[in-house]
Scaffold this motif. Structure first.
Motif, PDB file in Angstrom:
ATOM      1  N   MET A   1       0.839  -1.194   0.000  1.00  0.00           N
ATOM      2  CA  MET A   1       0.000   0.000   0.000  1.00  0.00           C
ATOM      3  C   MET A   1       0.878   1.250   0.000  1.00  0.00           C
ATOM      4  O   MET A   1       1.951   1.257   0.600  1.00  0.00           O
ATOM      5  N   LEU A   2       0.377   2.297  -0.664  1.00  0.00           N
ATOM      6  CA  LEU A   2       1.091   3.581  -0.771  1.00  0.00           C
ATOM      7  C   LEU A   2       2.467   3.391  -1.403  1.00  0.00           C
ATOM      8  O   LEU A   2       3.461   4.029  -1.001  1.00  0.00           O
ATOM      9  N   THR A   3       2.508   2.516  -2.390  1.00  0.00           N
ATOM     10  CA  THR A   3       3.770   2.250  -3.084  1.00  0.00           C
ATOM     11  C   THR A   3       4.293   3.524  -3.740  1.00  0.00           C
ATOM     12  O   THR A   3       3.557   4.237  -4.427  1.00  0.00           O
ATOM     13  N   GLY A   4       5.556   3.797  -3.517  1.00  0.00           N
ATOM     14  CA  GLY A   4       6.189   4.960  -4.128  1.00  0.00           C
ATOM     15  C   GLY A   4       6.084   6.231  -3.322  1.00  0.00           C
ATOM     16  O   GLY A   4       6.563   7.288  -3.755  1.00  0.00           O
ATOM     17  N   ILE A   5       5.515   6.152  -2.147  1.00  0.00           N
ATOM     18  CA  ILE A   5       5.329   7.370  -1.360  1.00  0.00           C
ATOM     19  C   ILE A   5       6.665   7.975  -0.945  1.00  0.00           C
ATOM     20  O   ILE A   5       6.790   9.204  -0.822  1.00  0.00           O
ATOM     21  N   GLU A   6       7.667   7.136  -0.750  1.00  0.00           N
ATOM     22  CA  GLU A   6       8.977   7.634  -0.335  1.00  0.00           C
ATOM     23  C   GLU A   6       9.751   8.240  -1.498  1.00  0.00           C
ATOM     24  O   GLU A   6      10.762   8.921  -1.299  1.00  0.00           O
ATOM     25  N   GLU A   7       9.311   7.978  -2.725  1.00  0.00           N
ATOM     26  CA  GLU A   7      10.019   8.507  -3.888  1.00  0.00           C
ATOM     27  C   GLU A   7       9.651   9.962  -4.185  1.00  0.00           C
ATOM     28  O   GLU A   7      10.302  10.616  -5.000  1.00  0.00           O
ATOM     29  N   VAL A   8       8.616  10.451  -3.531  1.00  0.00           N
ATOM     30  CA  VAL A   8       8.193  11.845  -3.728  1.00  0.00           C
ATOM     31  C   VAL A   8       9.018  12.748  -2.821  1.00  0.00           C
ATOM     32  O   VAL A   8       9.201  12.462  -1.633  1.00  0.00           O
ATOM     33  N   ASP A   9       9.534  13.822  -3.386  1.00  0.00           N
ATOM     34  CA  ASP A   9      10.315  14.781  -2.598  1.00  0.00           C
ATOM     35  C   ASP A   9       9.339  15.730  -1.885  1.00  0.00           C
ATOM     36  O   ASP A   9       9.130  16.865  -2.300  1.00  0.00           O
ATOM     37  N   TRP A  10       8.733  15.234  -0.826  1.00  0.00           N
ATOM     38  CA  TRP A  10       7.692  15.996  -0.133  1.00  0.00           C
ATOM     39  C   TRP A  10       8.221  17.306   0.438  1.00  0.00           C
ATOM     40  O   TRP A  10       7.499  18.308   0.493  1.00  0.00           O
ATOM     41  N   ALA A  11       9.459  17.321   0.874  1.00  0.00           N
ATOM     42  CA  ALA A  11      10.016  18.537   1.491  1.00  0.00           C
ATOM     43  C   ALA A  11      10.087  19.697   0.500  1.00  0.00           C
ATOM     44  O   ALA A  11      10.082  20.865   0.899  1.00  0.00           O
ATOM     45  N   SER A  12      10.135  19.367  -0.803  1.00  0.00           N
ATOM     46  CA  SER A  12      10.181  20.434  -1.808  1.00  0.00           C
ATOM     47  C   SER A  12       8.786  20.951  -2.160  1.00  0.00           C
ATOM     48  O   SER A  12       8.648  21.941  -2.875  1.00  0.00           O
ATOM     49  N   LEU A  13       7.772  20.229  -1.682  1.00  0.00           N
ATOM     50  CA  LEU A  13       6.392  20.643  -1.920  1.00  0.00           C
ATOM     51  C   LEU A  13       5.882  21.415  -0.708  1.00  0.00           C
ATOM     52  O   LEU A  13       6.499  21.405   0.364  1.00  0.00           O
ATOM     53  N   GLY A  14       4.748  22.066  -0.876  1.00  0.00           N
ATOM     54  CA  GLY A  14       4.241  22.872   0.225  1.00  0.00           C
ATOM     55  C   GLY A  14       2.757  22.689   0.450  1.00  0.00           C
ATOM     56  O   GLY A  14       2.022  22.182  -0.395  1.00  0.00           O
ATOM     57  N   HIS A  15       2.321  23.116   1.642  1.00  0.00           N
ATOM     58  CA  HIS A  15       0.897  23.199   1.950  1.00  0.00           C
ATOM     59  C   HIS A  15       0.655  24.470   2.752  1.00  0.00           C
ATOM     60  O   HIS A  15       1.506  25.378   2.753  1.00  0.00           O
ATOM     61  N   ALA A  16      -0.449  24.572   3.413  1.00  0.00           N
ATOM     62  CA  ALA A  16      -0.827  25.837   4.063  1.00  0.00           C
ATOM     63  C   ALA A  16       0.169  26.281   5.123  1.00  0.00           C
ATOM     64  O   ALA A  16       0.270  27.482   5.410  1.00  0.00           O
ATOM     65  N   TYR A  17       0.924  25.347   5.699  1.00  0.00           N
ATOM     66  CA  TYR A  17       1.801  25.698   6.817  1.00  0.00           C
ATOM     67  C   TYR A  17       3.275  25.452   6.525  1.00  0.00           C
ATOM     68  O   TYR A  17       4.068  25.289   7.449  1.00  0.00           O
ATOM     69  N   GLY A  18       3.634  25.420   5.221  1.00  0.00           N
ATOM     70  CA  GLY A  18       5.041  25.301   4.886  1.00  0.00           C
ATOM     71  C   GLY A  18       5.367  24.011   4.161  1.00  0.00           C
ATOM     72  O   GLY A  18       4.525  23.466   3.438  1.00  0.00           O
ATOM     73  N   PRO A  19       6.592  23.504   4.326  1.00  0.00           N
ATOM     74  CA  PRO A  19       7.003  22.281   3.627  1.00  0.00           C
ATOM     75  C   PRO A  19       6.081  21.114   3.960  1.00  0.00           C
ATOM     76  O   PRO A  19       5.596  20.978   5.087  1.00  0.00           O
ATOM     77  N   ALA A  20       5.872  20.254   2.951  1.00  0.00           N
ATOM     78  CA  ALA A  20       4.894  19.166   3.082  1.00  0.00           C
ATOM     79  C   ALA A  20       5.535  17.858   3.517  1.00  0.00           C
ATOM     80  O   ALA A  20       5.027  16.773   3.201  1.00  0.00           O
ATOM     81  N   ASP A  21       6.650  17.914   4.256  1.00  0.00           N
ATOM     82  CA  ASP A  21       7.329  16.674   4.638  1.00  0.00           C
ATOM     83  C   ASP A  21       6.541  15.851   5.654  1.00  0.00           C
ATOM     84  O   ASP A  21       6.904  14.708   5.955  1.00  0.00           O
ATOM     85  N   ASP A  22       5.449  16.413   6.192  1.00  0.00           N
ATOM     86  CA  ASP A  22       4.621  15.658   7.133  1.00  0.00           C
ATOM     87  C   ASP A  22       3.479  14.913   6.433  1.00  0.00           C
ATOM     88  O   ASP A  22       2.730  14.171   7.074  1.00  0.00           O
ATOM     89  N   VAL A  23       3.345  15.088   5.131  1.00  0.00           N
ATOM     90  CA  VAL A  23       2.212  14.496   4.414  1.00  0.00           C
ATOM     91  C   VAL A  23       2.265  12.970   4.386  1.00  0.00           C
ATOM     92  O   VAL A  23       1.224  12.316   4.547  1.00  0.00           O
ATOM     93  N   PRO A  24       3.424  12.315   4.178  1.00  0.00           N
ATOM     94  CA  PRO A  24       3.434  10.845   4.212  1.00  0.00           C
ATOM     95  C   PRO A  24       2.840  10.280   5.497  1.00  0.00           C
ATOM     96  O   PRO A  24       2.107   9.286   5.471  1.00  0.00           O
ATOM     97  N   GLU A  25       3.141  10.935   6.622  1.00  0.00           N
ATOM     98  CA  GLU A  25       2.589  10.466   7.896  1.00  0.00           C
ATOM     99  C   GLU A  25       1.065  10.606   7.911  1.00  0.00           C
ATOM    100  O   GLU A  25       0.354   9.743   8.433  1.00  0.00           O
ATOM    101  N   LEU A  26       0.565  11.690   7.316  1.00  0.00           N
ATOM    102  CA  LEU A  26      -0.887  11.873   7.253  1.00  0.00           C
ATOM    103  C   LEU A  26      -1.526  10.803   6.380  1.00  0.00           C
ATOM    104  O   LEU A  26      -2.575  10.239   6.734  1.00  0.00           O
TER     105      LEU A  26
END
Length: 714
Positions: A1-26
């Motif tokens: 499940m969620l295959t490839g989630i670690e391959e996304v550079d989440w820290a380079s993406l953003g959301h309402a409160y800054g870098p999106a590095d917390d999104v995989p946990e969500l």
């Protein structure tokens, strides 16, 4: 499940409160076996990744993983994920909307293209929703129809699927969701509308379940508002009665969830509380849809609400109150019987119904008069004048006008709401109850602002207001605590409180000092000659740097002495080139209140008639008429402002009423306003506590203006 989630550079993406590095946990939290963890993760998705409906680059990156979660039957609460995807992909931009609707240099710039890309990405994977209409989980089946209607690229295929599913679905709320989705497709796709409207009309007559018939009727009205049957009122009321008698047992409660400290959890608990104990809570949304379709058919809507208010089902009566709140806020009409029946709900044993009735009546002001007897009777319980258990004694915070829970209002909030409604209706029976409220430690500030409609009988409140003002500390919170008391003292003409008002005026701290000064000076102006003791303070503030303070001081000085002396020059200094619009308006209003005695200031006011600021033009024109009687110059400006801004209409109408025959060419404007059904200040999706009152005031003033104009024509 969620295959490839670690391959996304989440820290380079953003959301309402800054870098999106917390999104995989969500995302992993959404798949958790722990209900509390799932709800916390969902709250984080809405709070950051899809904050207030926004679509960020991180939102786009989440879409494949969300679709994967939806497709996995092992994941629990997938219905919530379907709703999240529907929200992300369901935002429809207008054809003429710019792709870059916000300034790219803004900190929270979100290209409109993000929304289009989200819709396209979800549409590409929307086949996953097709199988969900038969999912074993009813929450999933409940969410799937809207997702299909909003996001699937083949609406005809979806329409067929939804109609077929309706023949085998047994869950009531899911069946209603299927019908709502059919209506949504008809609204979005004109090519399918005619056949869908016909099918909805057939279903409204052929279905055995009255709830399903009501749902079909509501969606048919929504899709074809110009073709609503004339017998809609008896049709709907008959269906509601069938629903009531066939669903006497309350709906079975859903599975209990552990409370979570999240916004989503709080909303869920509120919705569950609202539906608790009701056999058919879903009728509220169906009726809301129907009322929206009926729109300006106010008489039909009132008739529906009256029928509901007479229902034995308290839930239907509660729904009627909330529906009428939206109706009366937007549309003018004959609401006397509605208000009377809402007042009757104050004696109902169901606290939620009493709360709804009280909340509704608070906003009616003069329109609440038909409920005054019910309000007064409810307030009498527990005050020593009825059958309640309250002591009826004033004093500390333990005193109560509302009585015990058995007597109706639980605590002070219900009591204060009913008292506010009674006072705003202008009923003098509120006066002794307000006196009791003033003896308590805390007083709801709206009660103090409601004293201006109670007439001479409210004079007995002056000593209590005076005492409370004397107790206010001269600290940083002075304005918040003193301003309502000062307003109330002005309303009851409590001139014996001049020493206490002066104490506030002289002791104002730096924080909001100008606001405190203005409030105190307004009160002194209301006292008139009785405020002689304050004349030196008024005169000293004529030179204040604040225009509102200086002009209010001038008005107070004129009211106290009746001598123009320094008053006119103090006001004219704000009517000069370079003055701000607000400063000019303050001076013009003060001159208008002085009237003909300020005739010499007419030349100073005239430049304001050509200002680019609408309010400067309105205030200048009104003041010019009041000081000089020059209707020829003032009237065209006022009529232009009337058309430019609905917010200026009350002020303009007041001036037209004063002009009388001199404003006779405004008769058509006034007549047109009086024949409009929609309130002049109505706003869809937003409202203020005084909106109804201001519109009713406009109607009253317009009638007075028309009467004076017509008298002058003979």
């Amino acid at each position: 499940m969620l295959t490839g989630i670690e391959e996304v550079d989440w820290a380079s993406l953003g959301h309402a409160y800054g870098p999106a590095d917390d999104v995989p946990e969500l995302l992993r939290g959404l798949a958790s076996a722990d209900p509390a963890e799932r709800e916390t993760a969902l709250d984080g998705m809405y709070g950051a990744v899809h904050h207030q409906g926004d679509v960020y680059d991180s939102t786009l990156a989440c879409i494949p993983f969300l679709l994967e979660l939806v497709a996995d039957p092992a994941v629990q609460d997938r219905g919530c994920i379907v709703e999240l995807l529907t929200s992300i992909g369901g935002i429809e931009l207008d054809d003429d909307e710019e792709l870059d609707e916000l300034d790219p240099e803004e900190e929270e710039f979100i290209p409109a293209a993000n929304y289009a890309m989200a819709a396209a990405a979800i549409a590409a994977g929307a086949d996953v929703f097709l199988g969900l209409v038969s999912d074993p989980d009813p929450e999933v089946r409940l969410a799937a129809p809207c997702a299909l209607a909003s996001l699937h690229p083949e609406p005809a295929r979806v329409l067929t699927l939804l109609r077929e599913r309706l023949t085998v679905e047994r869950d009531t709320e899911v069946r209603l969701a299927l019908v709502a989705a059919v209506g949504r497709i008809a609204l979005r796709h004109a090519s399918l509308r005619t056949e869908t409207v016909d099918w909805l009309g057939w279903l409204a007559r052929a279905a055995q379940d009255p709830g399903l018939r009501l749902a079909a009727l509501a969606q048919r009205a929504r899709c074809a508002p110009g073709d609503i049957p004339d017998d809609i009122v008896p049709w709907v009321t008959g269906l509601l009665e069938e629903i009531r008698t066939s669903a006497l047992a309350p709906a079975a409660p859903g599975a209990e969830r552990a409370a979570t400290p999240t916004l989503i959890g709080q909303v869920r608990e509120l919705l569950e509380e609202h539906a608790a104990g009701r056999p058919a809570p879903w009728t509220e949304e169906l009726l809301r849809t129907l009322h929206a379709a009926l729109d300006d058919r106010v008489d039909d809507r009132i008739a529906l609400i009256l029928a509901q208010l007479r229902s034995p089902d308290w839930g239907q009566r509660s729904d009627a109150i909330w529906l009428c709140g939206g109706l009366i806020r937007i549309w003018r009409g004959r609401y006397e019987e509605v208000v009377r029946l809402v007042g009757a709900q104050l004696n109902d044993p169901e606290p939620r119904l009493r709360e709804a009735a009280t909340s509704f009546l608070e906003r009616l002001f003069e329109l609440g008069a038909p409920a005054a007897d019910a309000l007064a009777a409810r307030l009498a319980v527990g005050t020593g004048t009825g059958t309640g258990t309250g002591t009826g004694q004033g004093g500390g915070s333990g005193s109560s006008l509302g009585g015990s829970p058995q007597n109706g209002f639980v605590g002070r909030s219900g009591r204060d709401g009913a008292l506010l409604a009674l006072a705003r209706a202008g009923d003098t029976r509120a006066v002794p109850l307000l006196a009791r409220a003033l003896e308590e430690r805390e007083v709801r500030r709206e009660l103090l602002y409601a004293m201006d409609g109670l007439g001479p009988s409210a004079a007995m409140l002056a000593p209590l207001l005076r005492r409370r003002l004397a107790e206010v500390e001269l600290d940083e919170r002075l304005y918040d605590r003193a301003a309502p008391l000062l307003y109330a003292l002005a309303a009851v003409r409590g001139s014996q409180a001049v020493p206490e008002v002066l104490r506030v005026l002289r002791g104002a701290p730096a924080n909001r000092r100008d606001w405190v000064h203005e409030s105190a000076l307004r009160t002194l102006a209301a006292f008139g000659p009785a405020a002689q003791e304050a004349v030196p303070d008024m005169r000293g503030l004529l030179a204040a740097d604040s225009a509102t303070v200086a002009t209010t001081a001038a008005r107070a000085l004129w009211a106290a002495e009746g001598d123009l002396g320094e008053v006119l020059s103090a006001l004219e200094r704000w009517l000069r080139p370079g003055a701000s619009g607000a400063d000019w308006c303050s001076a013009a209003q003060a001159l208008g209140e002085i009237g003909p005695a300020a005739a010499s200031t007419a030349p100073a006011l005239r430049p304001g008639l050509a200002s680019r600021d609408l309010w400067v033009r309105v205030r200048s024109a009104a003041a010019l008429w009041r000081v000089s009687g020059d209707a020829a110059a003032a009237l065209p400006v006022l009529l232009t402002a009337w058309e430019e801004s609905r917010h200026a209409r009350v002020d303009v109408a007041e001036c037209l009423a004063e002009m009388g025959p001199a404003a006779s060419e405004a008769q058509l404007v006034i007549l047109t306003e009086l024949t409009r059904r929609r309130r002049h200040n109505a706003r869809e999706g937003a409202s203020g506590s005084h909106d109804i009152h201001l519109d009713e005031k406009l109607l009253t003033v317009c009638r007075a203006a028309l009467a004076r104009m017509e008298r002058g024509a003979f």
